[in-house]
Design a protein around this motif. Structure first.
Motif, PDB file in Angstrom:
ATOM      1  N   ASN A 149       0.805  -1.344  -0.009  1.00  0.00           N
ATOM      2  CA  ASN A 149      -0.062  -0.095   0.078  1.00  0.00           C
ATOM      3  C   ASN A 149       1.091   1.407   0.137  1.00  0.00           C
ATOM      4  OD1 ASN A 149      -2.164   1.643   0.285  1.00  0.00           O
ATOM      5  ND2 ASN A 149      -2.562   1.278   2.299  1.00  0.00           N
ATOM      6  N   ALA A 150       1.190   1.789  -0.991  1.00  0.00           N
ATOM      7  CA  ALA A 150       2.179   2.737  -1.348  1.00  0.00           C
ATOM      8  C   ALA A 150       1.496   4.223  -1.303  1.00  0.00           C
ATOM      9  CB  ALA A 150       2.976   2.616  -2.802  1.00  0.00           C
ATOM     10  N   SER A 151       2.457   5.388  -1.048  1.00  0.00           N
ATOM     11  CA  SER A 151       1.940   6.748  -1.180  1.00  0.00           C
ATOM     12  C   SER A 151       1.934   6.957  -2.408  1.00  0.00           C
ATOM     13  CB  SER A 151       2.940   7.568  -0.279  1.00  0.00           C
ATOM     14  OG  SER A 151       2.665   8.804  -0.579  1.00  0.00           O
ATOM     15  N   ILE A 152       1.286   8.105  -2.833  1.00  0.00           N
ATOM     16  CA  ILE A 152       1.255   8.499  -4.417  1.00  0.00           C
ATOM     17  C   ILE A 152       2.531   9.133  -4.803  1.00  0.00           C
ATOM     18  CG2 ILE A 152      -1.324   8.249  -4.533  1.00  0.00           C
ATOM     19  CD1 ILE A 152      -1.280  11.389  -4.486  1.00  0.00           C
ATOM     20  N   LEU A 153       3.207   9.567  -3.540  1.00  0.00           N
ATOM     21  CA  LEU A 153       4.605  10.313  -3.829  1.00  0.00           C
ATOM     22  C   LEU A 153       5.778   9.611  -3.007  1.00  0.00           C
ATOM     23  CD1 LEU A 153       6.162  12.739  -5.022  1.00  0.00           C
ATOM     24  CD2 LEU A 153       5.360  13.896  -3.119  1.00  0.00           C
ATOM     25  N   ASN A 154       6.479   8.952  -3.699  1.00  0.00           N
ATOM     26  CA  ASN A 154       7.718   8.520  -3.055  1.00  0.00           C
ATOM     27  C   ASN A 154       9.175   9.016  -3.540  1.00  0.00           C
ATOM     28  OD1 ASN A 154       6.010   6.162  -1.779  1.00  0.00           O
ATOM     29  ND2 ASN A 154       5.422   6.305  -3.819  1.00  0.00           N
ATOM     30  N   LEU A 155      10.171   8.479  -2.540  1.00  0.00           N
ATOM     31  CA  LEU A 155      11.486   8.833  -3.197  1.00  0.00           C
ATOM     32  C   LEU A 155      12.215   8.268  -3.985  1.00  0.00           C
ATOM     33  CD1 LEU A 155      13.942  10.680  -2.104  1.00  0.00           C
ATOM     34  CD2 LEU A 155      14.730   8.816  -0.493  1.00  0.00           C
ATOM     35  N   SER A 156      12.666   8.780  -5.244  1.00  0.00           N
ATOM     36  CA  SER A 156      13.181   8.121  -6.253  1.00  0.00           C
ATOM     37  C   SER A 156      14.510   7.715  -6.040  1.00  0.00           C
ATOM     38  CB  SER A 156      13.275   9.015  -7.212  1.00  0.00           C
ATOM     39  OG  SER A 156      13.582   8.467  -8.729  1.00  0.00           O
ATOM     40  N   GLY A 157      14.967   6.440  -6.540  1.00  0.00           N
ATOM     41  CA  GLY A 157      16.124   6.016  -6.506  1.00  0.00           C
ATOM     42  C   GLY A 157      17.549   6.821  -6.441  1.00  0.00           C
ATOM     43  N   MET A 158      18.221   6.841  -5.262  1.00  0.00           N
ATOM     44  CA  MET A 158      19.416   7.561  -5.106  1.00  0.00           C
ATOM     45  C   MET A 158      20.254   6.875  -4.342  1.00  0.00           C
ATOM     46  SD  MET A 158      18.558  11.688  -4.692  1.00  0.00           S
ATOM     47  CE  MET A 158      16.773  11.368  -3.947  1.00  0.00           C
ATOM     48  N   SER A 159      21.171   6.216  -4.891  1.00  0.00           N
ATOM     49  CA  SER A 159      22.124   5.291  -4.167  1.00  0.00           C
ATOM     50  C   SER A 159      23.159   5.997  -3.100  1.00  0.00           C
ATOM     51  CB  SER A 159      23.063   4.448  -5.000  1.00  0.00           C
ATOM     52  OG  SER A 159      22.200   4.089  -5.970  1.00  0.00           O
ATOM     53  N   GLY A 173      14.546   8.919   7.631  1.00  0.00           N
ATOM     54  CA  GLY A 173      13.934   9.489   8.529  1.00  0.00           C
ATOM     55  C   GLY A 173      12.614  10.250   7.918  1.00  0.00           C
ATOM     56  N   GLY A 174      12.842  11.063   6.864  1.00  0.00           N
ATOM     57  CA  GLY A 174      11.730  11.743   6.555  1.00  0.00           C
ATOM     58  C   GLY A 174      10.711  10.768   5.944  1.00  0.00           C
ATOM     59  N   ALA A 175      11.109   9.776   5.286  1.00  0.00           N
ATOM     60  CA  ALA A 175       9.962   8.786   4.665  1.00  0.00           C
ATOM     61  C   ALA A 175       9.362   8.076   5.680  1.00  0.00           C
ATOM     62  CB  ALA A 175      10.694   7.831   3.768  1.00  0.00           C
ATOM     63  N   LYS A 176       9.844   7.773   6.904  1.00  0.00           N
ATOM     64  CA  LYS A 176       9.183   7.156   8.003  1.00  0.00           C
ATOM     65  C   LYS A 176       8.111   8.029   8.591  1.00  0.00           C
ATOM     66  CE  LYS A 176       8.566   4.026  11.315  1.00  0.00           C
ATOM     67  NZ  LYS A 176       7.957   2.696  10.848  1.00  0.00           N
ATOM     68  N   ILE A 177       8.647   9.179   8.719  1.00  0.00           N
ATOM     69  CA  ILE A 177       7.702  10.379   9.564  1.00  0.00           C
ATOM     70  C   ILE A 177       6.576  10.556   8.538  1.00  0.00           C
ATOM     71  CG2 ILE A 177       7.373  12.483  10.111  1.00  0.00           C
ATOM     72  CD1 ILE A 177      10.560  12.730  10.884  1.00  0.00           C
ATOM     73  N   ALA A 178       6.683  10.556   7.344  1.00  0.00           N
ATOM     74  CA  ALA A 178       5.573  11.188   6.447  1.00  0.00           C
ATOM     75  C   ALA A 178       4.747   9.572   5.878  1.00  0.00           C
ATOM     76  CB  ALA A 178       6.078  12.188   5.322  1.00  0.00           C
ATOM     77  N   GLY A 179       5.604   8.678   5.906  1.00  0.00           N
ATOM     78  CA  GLY A 179       4.784   7.571   5.308  1.00  0.00           C
ATOM     79  C   GLY A 179       5.050   7.103   3.966  1.00  0.00           C
ATOM     80  N   PHE A 180       5.955   7.407   3.469  1.00  0.00           N
ATOM     81  CA  PHE A 180       6.334   6.997   2.256  1.00  0.00           C
ATOM     82  C   PHE A 180       7.406   6.200   1.866  1.00  0.00           C
ATOM     83  CE2 PHE A 180       8.597  11.249   2.643  1.00  0.00           C
ATOM     84  CZ  PHE A 180       9.725  10.756   1.947  1.00  0.00           C
ATOM     85  N   THR A 446      13.106  16.094   9.073  1.00  0.00           N
ATOM     86  CA  THR A 446      11.673  16.778   9.285  1.00  0.00           C
ATOM     87  C   THR A 446      11.465  17.629   8.030  1.00  0.00           C
ATOM     88  OG1 THR A 446      12.154  16.950  11.723  1.00  0.00           O
ATOM     89  CG2 THR A 446      10.389  18.398  10.867  1.00  0.00           C
ATOM     90  N   LYS A 447      12.472  18.241   7.655  1.00  0.00           N
ATOM     91  CA  LYS A 447      12.008  18.933   6.188  1.00  0.00           C
ATOM     92  C   LYS A 447      11.727  18.296   5.200  1.00  0.00           C
ATOM     93  CE  LYS A 447      14.805  23.163   7.059  1.00  0.00           C
ATOM     94  NZ  LYS A 447      15.146  23.077   8.214  1.00  0.00           N
ATOM     95  N   VAL A 448      12.291  16.814   5.022  1.00  0.00           N
ATOM     96  CA  VAL A 448      11.839  15.971   3.892  1.00  0.00           C
ATOM     97  C   VAL A 448      10.393  15.590   4.118  1.00  0.00           C
ATOM     98  CG1 VAL A 448      12.114  13.850   3.136  1.00  0.00           C
ATOM     99  CG2 VAL A 448      14.174  15.213   3.178  1.00  0.00           C
ATOM    100  N   ALA A 449      10.002  15.311   5.508  1.00  0.00           N
ATOM    101  CA  ALA A 449       8.410  14.934   5.792  1.00  0.00           C
ATOM    102  C   ALA A 449       7.628  16.185   5.507  1.00  0.00           C
ATOM    103  CB  ALA A 449       8.586  14.551   6.988  1.00  0.00           C
ATOM    104  N   ASN A 450       7.946  17.193   5.802  1.00  0.00           N
ATOM    105  CA  ASN A 450       7.171  18.373   5.614  1.00  0.00           C
ATOM    106  C   ASN A 450       6.868  18.610   4.043  1.00  0.00           C
ATOM    107  OD1 ASN A 450       6.891  19.000   8.397  1.00  0.00           O
ATOM    108  ND2 ASN A 450       8.788  20.597   8.284  1.00  0.00           N
ATOM    109  N   TYR A 451       8.086  18.552   3.455  1.00  0.00           N
ATOM    110  CA  TYR A 451       7.689  18.619   1.730  1.00  0.00           C
ATOM    111  C   TYR A 451       6.694  17.562   1.232  1.00  0.00           C
ATOM    112  CZ  TYR A 451       8.860  18.033  -3.130  1.00  0.00           C
ATOM    113  OH  TYR A 451       8.575  18.087  -4.381  1.00  0.00           O
ATOM    114  N   HIS A 452       6.934  16.472   1.816  1.00  0.00           N
ATOM    115  CA  HIS A 452       5.881  15.315   1.215  1.00  0.00           C
ATOM    116  C   HIS A 452       4.528  15.614   1.628  1.00  0.00           C
ATOM    117  CE1 HIS A 452       3.650  11.745   1.441  1.00  0.00           C
ATOM    118  NE2 HIS A 452       4.485  11.082   0.257  1.00  0.00           N
ATOM    119  N   LYS A 453       4.399  16.184   3.172  1.00  0.00           N
ATOM    120  CA  LYS A 453       3.090  16.350   3.556  1.00  0.00           C
ATOM    121  C   LYS A 453       2.592  17.488   2.966  1.00  0.00           C
ATOM    122  CE  LYS A 453       2.809  19.093   7.150  1.00  0.00           C
ATOM    123  NZ  LYS A 453       2.879  19.763   8.238  1.00  0.00           N
ATOM    124  N   ASN A 454       3.176  18.380   2.811  1.00  0.00           N
ATOM    125  CA  ASN A 454       2.659  19.777   2.233  1.00  0.00           C
ATOM    126  C   ASN A 454       2.254  19.740   0.580  1.00  0.00           C
ATOM    127  OD1 ASN A 454       2.273  21.480   4.437  1.00  0.00           O
ATOM    128  ND2 ASN A 454       4.606  21.686   4.468  1.00  0.00           N
TER     129      ASN A 454
END
Length: 496
Positions: A149-159, A173-180, A446-454
């Motif tokens: 069950n995926a979010s409609i916005l996720n972090l693209s592949g960056m090694s 950490g941001g992905a965990k907070i925002a759920g993506f 936190t900023k990564v999570a905020n960006y996703h949320k907003n």
């Protein structure tokens, strides 16, 4: 100019010699001037740089300005609508959403509606009051036993290796907070991808990093250990990438540290070129058999492929074979040619591949034509920054989206274009310890999570303005594009 320098230099040498003899207490003046004279003589006698040879010492200023040209443009010379690949307006949207700061702007748009290619959405006279949508999508076909069950916005592949340790941690950490979900990129699964417990999409490419044997080929046992990790929710086979489709990948030697080489099982401090082709399969039928194998090794988790659309007849042939074999990937990622990369071939970066809108529309239409769309989910990547970008991509047929550079801006990226040089000033794409330390994980996650949320909140606001109550009503008919000085067309007309 060369003769003038030589005469001037000789005169200065004589003058300094006399100065030191007659006024020894002024020796410090010689210490200041002599280094510049030495540089000038080096320029005078070297043969590789025409400008420095013609203009000793002064030519170095030209070289410095050329090397820092982009930085000077970004910081001093460009207005808000200029700048590539992203202008200041696009970056500011991310910066403000990441900071959870004032997200309003005054005085009207600075993007001209008369400009060719200008896009906009159309609203309803009767906006909706609420949105009833969780903005998630179930990914997994009939033969998948553990759909995600995926979010409609996720972090693209960056090694890890393309980006730093702290950047990887902040994204996790941001992905965990925002759920993506965080895509690992093709550099293997590392402890930094697992630190905070975010959902992961394990990606591997032609180098099979993290799941390779001594010869560099696919290793089933190593793959199974990774794929059965509880944090890994999906597996993505990278066939090609938007910035370098059909060219393989590059890891510069400067970024290939001892630690990274251990994760990738390669020789440290060497430039690594992943081949353009896979050794595990060479055609669609072999790919399908490989997907079956991965599904079994992963205990039935969603298996997908990532590609930049190239020859359309080849993609359609691929879909035909999927129909004939009655087996297919659970998802396909369409990466637009406008996608980014830490290091890419110059020709492929500028001219290779199909842009995302055309590629996404064609892939979606082809899967519909062959009655596979209900079984295969489509993810999309390619300069997705704003909520409007998200809406457009969903309207063209994507079920979910990836963002890489948007998420990088949330970390504080300033678009210095030094990703491949190991000199990133923000600590995102460098392995330099002092620069990496400047990226504070607790702040940036936190900023990564905020960006996703907003960004998701922004999409909700667009939908309510259109009178919609969920994303099922998203339509190409509500986006318009200027095609000449007097006419515009809807996406529905353009991508019929």
């Amino acid at each position: 100019m060369r003769k003038v320098f030589l005469i001037t230099a000789l005169f200065l040498v004589m003058a300094l010699t006399g100065l030191i003899i007659w006024l020894p207490y002024l020796w410090w003046i010689a210490l200041l001037i002599i280094p510049f004279l030495l540089l000038g003589f080096m320029d005078y006698f070297q043969k590789s740089d025409n400008i420095k040879r013609t203009y000793p010492l002064l030519g170095r200023i030209t070289n410095l300005l050329e090397e820092q040209r982009h930085v000077l443009q970004e910081t001093l010379l460009l207005n808000r609508t200029e700048g590539m690949p992203f202008n200041w307006i696009q970056k500011e949207i991310v910066y403000k959403r990441a900071a959870d700061a004032n997200k309003s702007q005054p005085f009207g748009t600075q993007l001209s509606y008369e400009k060719l290619g200008r896009e906009w959405f159309v609203h309803s006279a009767f906006p909706s009051a609420t949105i009833q949508d969780d903005f998630r999508v179930i990914i997994g076909g009939p033969k998948c036993y553990q759909p995600y069950n995926a979010s409609i916005l996720n972090l693209s592949g960056m090694s890890y290796g393309s980006i730093s340790k702290n950047a990887t941690l902040a994204f996790n950490g941001g992905a965990k907070i925002a759920g993506f979900a965080q895509n690992t990129g093709e550099g293997g699964l590392t402890p930094y991808h697992q630190k905070y417990g975010a959902d992961l999409i394990f990606q591997f490419g032609t180098g099979y990093f993290g799941c390779r044997n001594e010869n560099g080929d696919f290793d089933a046992k190593k793959f199974s250990e990774i794929a059965r990790n509880d944090l890994v929710k999906m597996v993505e086979i990278k066939i090609s990438q938007g910035a370098k489709p059909g060219f393989g990948a590059i890891l510069p030697a400067k970024k290939n540290t001892e630690e990274i080489s251990k994760f990738r099982e390669i020789e440290a401090h060497t430039e690594i070129h992943s081949p353009a082709h896979h050794s595990a399969f060479g055609n669609t039928k072999e790919l399908v058999e490989f997907i079956k194998k991965l599904r079994k090794l992963s205990n039935g988790k969603p298996i997908g492929i990532k590609l930049c659309l190239g020859q359309k007849t080849e993609f359609e042939k691929m879909v035909k074979i999927l129909v004939e074999m009655q087996d297919y990937p659970d998802f396909i990622v369409i990466d637009g040619a406008e996608g980014g990369s830490g290091a890419a071939n110059m020709d492929s970066l500028h001219w290779g591949g199909t842009p995302l809108p055309e590629a996404l529309h064609f892939a979606n239409k082809t899967l519909i034509d062959y009655n596979l769309r209900q079984y295969i989910k489509i993810l999309a990547a390619g300069k997705i920054i704003s909520s409007f970008d998200l809406y457009k991509t969903l309207a063209l047929g994507a079920d979910a989206c990836y963002s890489a550079r948007g998420m990088m801006f949330a970390l504080g990226c300033v678009q210095s274009l030094k990703c491949n040089l190991n000199t990133c000033p923000t600590g995102i794409t460098t392995m330099n310890p002092s620069r990496v330390a400047s990226l504070v994980v607790d702040d940036k996650k936190t900023k990564v999570a905020n960006y996703h949320k907003n960004t998701i909140e922004g999409l909700k606001e667009i939908l309510t303005s259109m009178g919609l109550k969920d994303r099922k009503g998203i339509s190409k008919e509500n986006i318009f594009k200027r095609i000449n000085e007097t006419d515009e067309k809807s996406y529905g007309e353009i991508y019929n």
